[in-house]
Scaffold this motif. Structure first.
Motif, PDB file in Angstrom:
ATOM      1  N   MET A  89       0.963  -0.955   0.072  1.00 27.51           N
ATOM      2  CA  MET A  89       0.263   0.342   0.329  1.00 27.51           C
ATOM      3  C   MET A  89       0.928   1.343   0.225  1.00 27.51           C
ATOM      4  O   MET A  89       0.602   1.965  -1.027  1.00 27.51           O
ATOM      5  N   ILE A  90       1.800   0.691   1.100  1.00 25.01           N
ATOM      6  CA  ILE A  90       2.706   2.701   0.690  1.00 25.01           C
ATOM      7  C   ILE A  90       3.517   2.405  -0.558  1.00 25.01           C
ATOM      8  O   ILE A  90       3.268   3.863  -1.081  1.00 25.01           O
ATOM      9  N   TYR A  91       4.013   1.612  -1.479  1.00 27.64           N
ATOM     10  CA  TYR A  91       4.011   1.221  -2.251  1.00 27.64           C
ATOM     11  C   TYR A  91       3.543   1.680  -3.257  1.00 27.64           C
ATOM     12  O   TYR A  91       3.661   2.187  -4.618  1.00 27.64           O
ATOM     13  N   VAL A  92       2.272   1.594  -3.483  1.00 25.84           N
ATOM     14  CA  VAL A  92       1.269   2.382  -4.498  1.00 25.84           C
ATOM     15  C   VAL A  92       0.928   4.055  -4.742  1.00 25.84           C
ATOM     16  O   VAL A  92       1.535   4.866  -5.692  1.00 25.84           O
ATOM     17  N   PHE A  93       1.547   4.960  -3.202  1.00 25.94           N
ATOM     18  CA  PHE A  93       2.294   6.261  -3.499  1.00 25.94           C
ATOM     19  C   PHE A  93       3.490   5.709  -3.927  1.00 25.94           C
ATOM     20  O   PHE A  93       3.677   7.211  -4.509  1.00 25.94           O
ATOM     21  N   PHE A  94       4.092   5.548  -3.319  1.00 29.66           N
ATOM     22  CA  PHE A  94       5.710   6.016  -3.296  1.00 29.66           C
ATOM     23  C   PHE A  94       5.959   5.562  -5.154  1.00 29.66           C
ATOM     24  O   PHE A  94       6.939   6.156  -5.408  1.00 29.66           O
ATOM     25  N   ILE A  95       5.858   4.455  -5.813  1.00 26.89           N
ATOM     26  CA  ILE A  95       5.838   4.568  -7.455  1.00 26.89           C
ATOM     27  C   ILE A  95       5.686   6.044  -7.712  1.00 26.89           C
ATOM     28  O   ILE A  95       6.199   5.610  -9.090  1.00 26.89           O
ATOM     29  N   TRP A  96       4.520   6.708  -7.211  1.00 29.18           N
ATOM     30  CA  TRP A  96       4.766   7.752  -8.339  1.00 29.18           C
ATOM     31  C   TRP A  96       5.352   9.474  -7.910  1.00 29.18           C
ATOM     32  O   TRP A  96       6.424   9.523  -8.545  1.00 29.18           O
ATOM     33  N   TYR A  97       5.440   9.075  -6.184  1.00 26.80           N
ATOM     34  CA  TYR A  97       5.881  10.714  -6.124  1.00 26.80           C
ATOM     35  C   TYR A  97       7.992  10.369  -6.046  1.00 26.80           C
ATOM     36  O   TYR A  97       8.466  11.393  -5.811  1.00 26.80           O
ATOM     37  N   ARG A  98       8.048   8.932  -5.826  1.00 19.80           N
ATOM     38  CA  ARG A  98       9.694   8.857  -5.763  1.00 19.80           C
ATOM     39  C   ARG A  98      10.249   9.221  -7.613  1.00 19.80           C
ATOM     40  O   ARG A  98      10.958  10.088  -7.488  1.00 19.80           O
ATOM     41  N   ASP A  99       9.281   9.068  -8.301  1.00 18.80           N
ATOM     42  CA  ASP A  99       9.449   9.814  -9.764  1.00 18.80           C
ATOM     43  C   ASP A  99       9.449  11.012  -9.624  1.00 18.80           C
ATOM     44  O   ASP A  99      10.718  11.983 -10.004  1.00 18.80           O
ATOM     45  N   TRP A 100       8.679  11.800  -8.385  1.00 16.50           N
ATOM     46  CA  TRP A 100       8.631  13.083  -8.784  1.00 16.50           C
ATOM     47  C   TRP A 100       9.324  14.269  -7.847  1.00 16.50           C
ATOM     48  O   TRP A 100      10.751  14.730  -8.349  1.00 16.50           O
ATOM     49  N   LEU A 101       9.625  13.163  -6.733  1.00 13.71           N
ATOM     50  CA  LEU A 101      10.450  13.574  -5.654  1.00 13.71           C
ATOM     51  C   LEU A 101      12.053  13.440  -5.602  1.00 13.71           C
ATOM     52  O   LEU A 101      12.694  13.687  -4.885  1.00 13.71           O
ATOM     53  N   GLY A 102      12.498  12.439  -6.735  1.00 15.66           N
ATOM     54  CA  GLY A 102      13.785  12.000  -6.820  1.00 15.66           C
ATOM     55  C   GLY A 102      14.996  13.017  -6.883  1.00 15.66           C
ATOM     56  O   GLY A 102      14.114  14.044  -7.590  1.00 15.66           O
ATOM     57  N   VAL A 106      12.407  11.281 -12.499  1.00 14.85           N
ATOM     58  CA  VAL A 106      12.394  10.140 -13.358  1.00 14.85           C
ATOM     59  C   VAL A 106      11.061  10.646 -13.766  1.00 14.85           C
ATOM     60  O   VAL A 106      10.917  10.481 -15.329  1.00 14.85           O
ATOM     61  N   ILE A 107      10.527  11.014 -13.482  1.00 13.86           N
ATOM     62  CA  ILE A 107       8.848  11.078 -14.107  1.00 13.86           C
ATOM     63  C   ILE A 107       8.611  12.494 -14.975  1.00 13.86           C
ATOM     64  O   ILE A 107       7.858  11.661 -16.403  1.00 13.86           O
ATOM     65  N   TYR A 108       9.502  13.231 -15.766  1.00 19.89           N
ATOM     66  CA  TYR A 108       9.774  13.622 -16.336  1.00 19.89           C
ATOM     67  C   TYR A 108       9.999  13.108 -18.053  1.00 19.89           C
ATOM     68  O   TYR A 108       9.870  13.097 -18.842  1.00 19.89           O
ATOM     69  N   ARG A 109      11.388  12.186 -17.750  1.00 21.24           N
ATOM     70  CA  ARG A 109      11.535  12.069 -18.861  1.00 21.24           C
ATOM     71  C   ARG A 109      10.758  10.873 -19.941  1.00 21.24           C
ATOM     72  O   ARG A 109      10.385  10.426 -20.449  1.00 21.24           O
ATOM     73  N   LEU A 110       9.654   9.863 -18.261  1.00 21.94           N
ATOM     74  CA  LEU A 110       8.983   9.023 -18.564  1.00 21.94           C
ATOM     75  C   LEU A 110       8.050   9.227 -19.703  1.00 21.94           C
ATOM     76  O   LEU A 110       7.635   9.115 -20.681  1.00 21.94           O
ATOM     77  N   LEU A 111       7.531  10.463 -19.597  1.00 18.39           N
ATOM     78  CA  LEU A 111       6.570  11.629 -20.198  1.00 18.39           C
ATOM     79  C   LEU A 111       6.937  11.806 -21.025  1.00 18.39           C
ATOM     80  O   LEU A 111       6.182  12.218 -21.717  1.00 18.39           O
ATOM     81  N   MET A 112       8.629  11.838 -21.388  1.00 18.04           N
ATOM     82  CA  MET A 112       8.836  12.238 -23.001  1.00 18.04           C
ATOM     83  C   MET A 112       8.930  11.195 -23.547  1.00 18.04           C
ATOM     84  O   MET A 112       9.647  11.310 -25.046  1.00 18.04           O
ATOM     85  N   LEU A 113       8.451  10.084 -23.046  1.00 22.99           N
ATOM     86  CA  LEU A 113       9.046   9.101 -23.650  1.00 22.99           C
ATOM     87  C   LEU A 113       7.926   9.030 -25.275  1.00 22.99           C
ATOM     88  O   LEU A 113       7.161   9.491 -25.319  1.00 22.99           O
TER      89      LEU A 113
END
Length: 274
Positions: A89-102, A106-113
């Motif tokens: 359940m924690i990872y359900v949140f972490f899987i998104w926020y890790r990409d933004w807050l790292g 990483v989220i911006y690179r993923l969205l530019m694919l």
């Protein structure tokens, strides 16, 4: 499809070490619990029979024989299942926020694919489901291992063999492995809906920030109400049979999941800029 598979592979690899650690922790806890609970039972049984001069049959009539149920109702099993569920359940949140807050966002690179942004959403959702099904499958194997361990510790005279159907009818296992196909679909559709709604709520927060928290809360409330509409109608009218309620709630859950995916796709396309 190729990009989607690569994204799923990417997400799985990122969580694989933590997931492996989780599996090892669950296995170690439950095997330890099986050894401790069965050994403690045998020790108490031997002490009681000597002290009270009881035969084995008298002891079993008074205190009951040992079975896998003893382990299933122990804190070792219960807490290991709760721990695994809580971490997922924690990872359900972490899987998104890790990409933004790292550090590397990483989220911006993923969205530019060069692929539809919704594939990022589907890849993360698929990853969570893979880990859930992986854990439930592992638990089936682990229960058989625990069963073999306890049978070797507890003497045959004190052991009560139970059918697979009876074992899996216990409260926790019946929730994880419903014996009815309808209940299986019902439970896991509800689970998928919950994860999808949480994912979309996170995207609301990421899209609108402070205002997004309020929007995410309102969206979650609306989603719960949609899923609960058949239950509310049943409470008022008592019109449907139980299986009909399961089917109708499943249908409303699928509708809620579809709405979550639609809103997530809209937010990823229109509200999140890179």
């Amino acid at each position: 499809m190729n990009h989607y598979i690569k994204l799923v592979n990417f997400e799985v690899k990122r969580f694989s070490k933590l997931f492996l650690t989780l599996i090892i922790a669950v296995i170690a806890t439950q095997i330890t619990g099986a050894i401790v609970t069965s050994s403690l039972y045998v020790s108490n049984a031997e002490t009681t029979m000597v002290r009270d001069q009881m035969t084995v049959s008298n002891y079993i009539q008074t205190y009951g024989a040992y079975s896998l149920q003893n382990f299933l109702f122990s804190e070792y099993f219960f807490l290991s299942v709760i721990f695994a569920a809580a971490l997922l359940m924690i990872y359900v949140f972490f899987i998104w926020y890790r990409d933004w807050l790292g550090k590397s966002s990483v989220i911006y690179r993923l969205l530019m694919l060069p692929t539809a942004r919704r594939n990022v959403y589907f890849a993360k959702l698929t990853t969570i489901l893979l880990f859930i099904f992986g854990l439930t499958a592992m638990q089936i194997i682990l229960l058989e291992v625990v069963n073999q361990i306890t049978q070797r510790i507890v003497p045959d005279q004190l052991w009560m063999d139970e059918s697979i159907i009876y074992i899996y009818s216990t409260e926790v296992l019946d929730l994880l492995y419903p014996q009815s196909p309808l209940l299986f679909v019902f439970y896991y559709v509800i689970g998928v809906t919950a994860v999808a709604v949480i994912f979309t709520s996170i995207l609301f927060e990421r899209s609108y920030h402070i205002k997004g928290i309020f929007l995410a809360f309102i969206y979650c409330v609306i989603s719960v109400v949609i899923v609960m509409i058949p239950v509310i109608i049943q409470i008022i009218t008592n019109y449907f049979y139980t299986n009909e309620i399961y089917l109708i709630v499943t249908g409303f859950s699928i509708l809620t999941t579809a709405l979550a995916i639609y809103l997530a796709d809209y937010l990823l396309k229109r509200k999140i800029n890179v």
